[in-house]
Write an enzyme that holds these catalytic residues in place. Structure first.
Site, PDB file in Angstrom:
ATOM      1  N   ASN B 139       9.130  -6.761  10.222  1.00 51.26           N
ATOM      2  CA  ASN B 139       7.955  -6.685   9.351  1.00 51.26           C
ATOM      3  C   ASN B 139       8.279  -6.935   7.896  1.00 51.26           C
ATOM      4  O   ASN B 139       9.299  -6.486   7.389  1.00 51.26           O
ATOM      5  CB  ASN B 139       7.310  -5.305   9.465  1.00 51.26           C
ATOM      6  CG  ASN B 139       6.152  -5.313  10.421  1.00 51.26           C
ATOM      7  OD1 ASN B 139       5.968  -6.276  11.153  1.00 51.26           O
ATOM      8  ND2 ASN B 139       5.386  -4.239  10.428  1.00 51.26           N
ATOM      9  N   MET B 140       7.345  -7.614   7.223  1.00 49.81           N
ATOM     10  CA  MET B 140       7.527  -7.947   5.815  1.00 49.81           C
ATOM     11  C   MET B 140       7.889  -6.722   4.985  1.00 49.81           C
ATOM     12  O   MET B 140       8.792  -6.755   4.174  1.00 49.81           O
ATOM     13  CB  MET B 140       6.237  -8.571   5.314  1.00 49.81           C
ATOM     14  CG  MET B 140       6.366  -9.181   3.967  1.00 49.81           C
ATOM     15  SD  MET B 140       4.959 -10.218   3.632  1.00 49.81           S
ATOM     16  CE  MET B 140       5.343 -11.679   4.554  1.00 49.81           C
ATOM     17  N   LYS B 141       7.174  -5.616   5.202  1.00 46.98           N
ATOM     18  CA  LYS B 141       7.433  -4.450   4.355  1.00 46.98           C
ATOM     19  C   LYS B 141       8.750  -3.763   4.693  1.00 46.98           C
ATOM     20  O   LYS B 141       9.286  -3.017   3.898  1.00 46.98           O
ATOM     21  CB  LYS B 141       6.261  -3.475   4.431  1.00 46.98           C
ATOM     22  CG  LYS B 141       6.085  -2.766   5.759  1.00 46.98           C
ATOM     23  CD  LYS B 141       4.919  -1.801   5.663  1.00 46.98           C
ATOM     24  CE  LYS B 141       4.405  -1.338   6.994  1.00 46.98           C
ATOM     25  NZ  LYS B 141       5.346  -0.607   7.822  1.00 46.98           N
ATOM     26  N   GLY B 142       9.261  -4.026   5.887  1.00 46.88           N
ATOM     27  CA  GLY B 142      10.570  -3.487   6.228  1.00 46.88           C
ATOM     28  C   GLY B 142      10.577  -1.982   6.389  1.00 46.88           C
ATOM     29  O   GLY B 142       9.597  -1.386   6.813  1.00 46.88           O
TER      30      GLY B 142
END
Lengths: 346, 259
Positions: B139-142
């Site tokens: 995921n982008m937000k990590g």
């Protein structure tokens, strides 16, 4: 004459394939190693996973260790080299890297316990076996990992030893059923020489799904058969005689094919390791008239049974042996814990 | 035995790494706290049962410091002194050996060495419905301030989510010409993650793509050692971030000349 000496006359490389994890592959390996020691056969030993550690990584149960005699050629990764208590002479460093370091080919200079690992993919494994033969191994035993059956593929070894046992189920009936299913798959008939076979072989390296209609060959523009059942159903028409699938045969490949078409078309696979359908579904498909042939089938040189399961239960040695022998014809069956009377059964 | 060791223990403050013991208040006191529930009614007998059990577990001077009535069951917190030691100096753990690059270094590495977009397909496969692991990596937000692969320039990250059948995952990898497959296994019963993971390898072998794709598994019950046994290129356990996985995949692509 022992089993190994007989196998040696026919085969150069033997894969030990397990029906399940803890089916007794390493025990079978040790059994053959002992025979080799008695008969003075120079073995080559490698593994598709890791072997010889004393404790199972997954279940935490004890595992048999592997004791190798002087002269044996063995593949050992760098990180396991120090853990061997045998004296190992390094023959060469290979290019195959594993999670346990580069693989080295060694000759056992002083007998003892060794932890073994080999290349993880089948192609590398094959090339390395040739190197081991060149170093003087008379026959190579490839120990499989877990329940990985891809090493049974006919181009990976000349023949296989199938290990089965109590670990598969608490019911002998189920053990026999599952084992017989795998043996039956491995011995599926080969596609006879002729037009269809020639057509397939001529385009085989394209790795495409092919349809054969009379003398016509049609390559499907499809990267994989997986999840492509609907597409295959549309592609098969009334003129289609054969369908060749280069990859895996799973439920998602065939589930959407119309029953009438299933009956009409002869399925062709590269080899039996491409089949990922369990015993029950297989029977249901057969009843619907589904037939499969392969370009190359698998020689099952022997079956080994292990009546003990690491979960703690076990069968009577004799009962399991008898049940398996009753279900499978023409293949020697050995109880690896009992050993002994296989020679009459060959 | 215990009197001898406690004497010696009291006198020392330095750690002997060949004989490591739990630390409570002083070096080598062996103090351990444990909590558990017994299916017996709350009371003196329950406490005694807990103490006997702790003794059987090898704990010296077991003491129940807290117990609570759970209606028919009793919950305990206990202290005890562990008699065992561990030789820390002989411990060997096989880990993925790679020089970890941060996100920007990874992006630079792709631009300089691979010179095209790297495709990574990930999923939480089989029966497992817990996407926390694969999301943390992709995921982008990590996760924990570490951005996921979706944020990386030069990486096309395809997260297929949870309960993805192995066949669907492989079909996607073939369709997208993926460089790597990431499989996450978080919660599984009766070691079903093992047969699920081997099934994936077997299917890839059958499809003829095993040596063309870097195959990585991860999850709290996965170690690099198990990964090797299962036929994977690498296995990542807990406390792994996107950059660990990315660094491994990218260097492996270059090492194996899959550029």
């Amino acid at each position: 004459m022992g089993l190994l000496s007989q196998l040696k006359q026919k085969y150069k490389t033997l894969s030990i394939v397990g029906m399940a994890k803890n089916a007794g592959k390493t025990t079978a390996l040790n059994y053959l190693i002992e025979e080799a020691m008695d008969d003075g056969v120079v073995l080559g030993i490698t593994s598709t996973g890791r072997d010889g550690e004393s404790c199972d990584l997954v279940t935490g149960t004890d595992k048999p260790r592997v004791f190798l005699d002087t002269g044996t050629i063995v593949s050992v990764p760098v990180k396991l080299y120090d853990l061997a208590d045998a004296g190992l002479e390094i023959l060469c460093m290979t290019n195959y890297s594993t999670a346990l370091g580069q693989i080295m080919l060694c000759r056992v200079a002083e007998s003892g316990y060794v932890q073994i690992a080999g290349p993880v993919n089948t192609n590398d494994q094959k090339i390395m076996c040739r190197e081991m033969l060149a170093y003087g191994a008379e026959i190579i035993l490839i120990d499989g990992a877990i329940d990985r059956k891809s090493i049974a593929a006919p181009d990976a070894s000349d023949a296989i030893i199938l290990s089965t046992g109590a670990v598969i189920s608490r019911s002998i009936k189920k053990v026999v059923e599952e084992t017989a299913h795998i043996v039956a798959l491995y011995q599926l008939p080969e596609l006879e020489d002729g037009n269809a076979r020639d057509l397939i072989l001529s385009k085989q390296e394209r790795e495409k799904i092919m349809l054969i209609k009379g003398k016509q060959l049609e390559l499907l523009d499809l990267k994989t058969g997986l999840t492509a059942g609907k597409f295959l159903d549309e592609a098969i028409d009334q003129e289609t005689d054969y369908i060749y699938i280069p990859g895996a045969l799973t439920n998602s490949v065939i589930s959407d094919i119309h029953p009438a078409k299933m009956k009409q078309v002869q399925f062709i696979l590269k080899d039996p390791t491409k089949i990922f359908i369990d015993a029950m579904h297989w029977q249901q498909l057969r009843k619907k008239g589904f037939t499969v042939k392969v370009l190359e089938n698998i020689t099952v040189a022997a079956l080994t049974v292990n009546p003990h399961a690491p979960a703690g239960y076990s069968f009577e040695h004799e009962a399991l042996l008898k049940a398996i022998r009753g279900a499978i014809d023409g293949i020697p069956v050995i109880d690896v814990k009992l050993g002994g009377e296989f020679s009459e059964t060959i | 035995m215990s009197s001898h060791t406690t004497c010696a223990a009291a006198a020392t403050t330095a750690v002997d790494l060949t004989k490591v013991k739990p630390y409570g208040d002083t070096m080598n006191d062996g103090m351990i706290q444990l909590s558990f529930t017994l299916p017996v009614p709350y009371g003196e007998e329950a406490n005694e049962a807990a103490k006997i059990l702790a003794k059987k577990m090898g704990l010296d001077e077991p003491a129940v410091v807290f117990s609570k009535d759970m209606v028919g069951f009793t919950y305990f917190v206990m202290y005890g002194k562990c008699q065992h030691t561990v030789d820390y100096t002989t411990i060997k753990v096989t880990k993925v050996e790679v020089d970890v690059m941060d996100r920007l270094e990874c992006e630079k590495y792709i631009a300089e060495n691979i010179k095209r977009d790297v495709v990574i397909v990930g999923a939480c496969s089989g029966t497992d419905a817990h996407t926390v692991g694969i999301d943390a990596i992709m995921n982008m937000k990590g996760f924990h301030g570490h951005f996921g692969l979706e944020r990386y320039h030069g990486i096309q990250a395809i997260n297929m989510g949870s309960q993805v059948p192995n066949e669907v995952l492989i079909a996607k990898a073939i369709e997208t010409n993926a460089d790597a497959i990431l499989v996450s296994q978080i919660v599984t019963q009766k070691d079903v993650h093992i047969s699920n993971l081997t099934n994936l390898v077997e299917l890839m072998e059958a499809e003829g793509i095993r040596d063309k794709v870097i195959l990585v598994c991860g999850g709290p019950r996965i170690s690099h050692e198990i990964a090797q046994e299962l036929g994977y290129d690498a296995g990542f356990g807990a406390h792994t971030y996107a950059e660990d996985v990315a660094s491994f995949v990218l260097t492996e692509i270059v090492k194996r000349k899959l550029i």
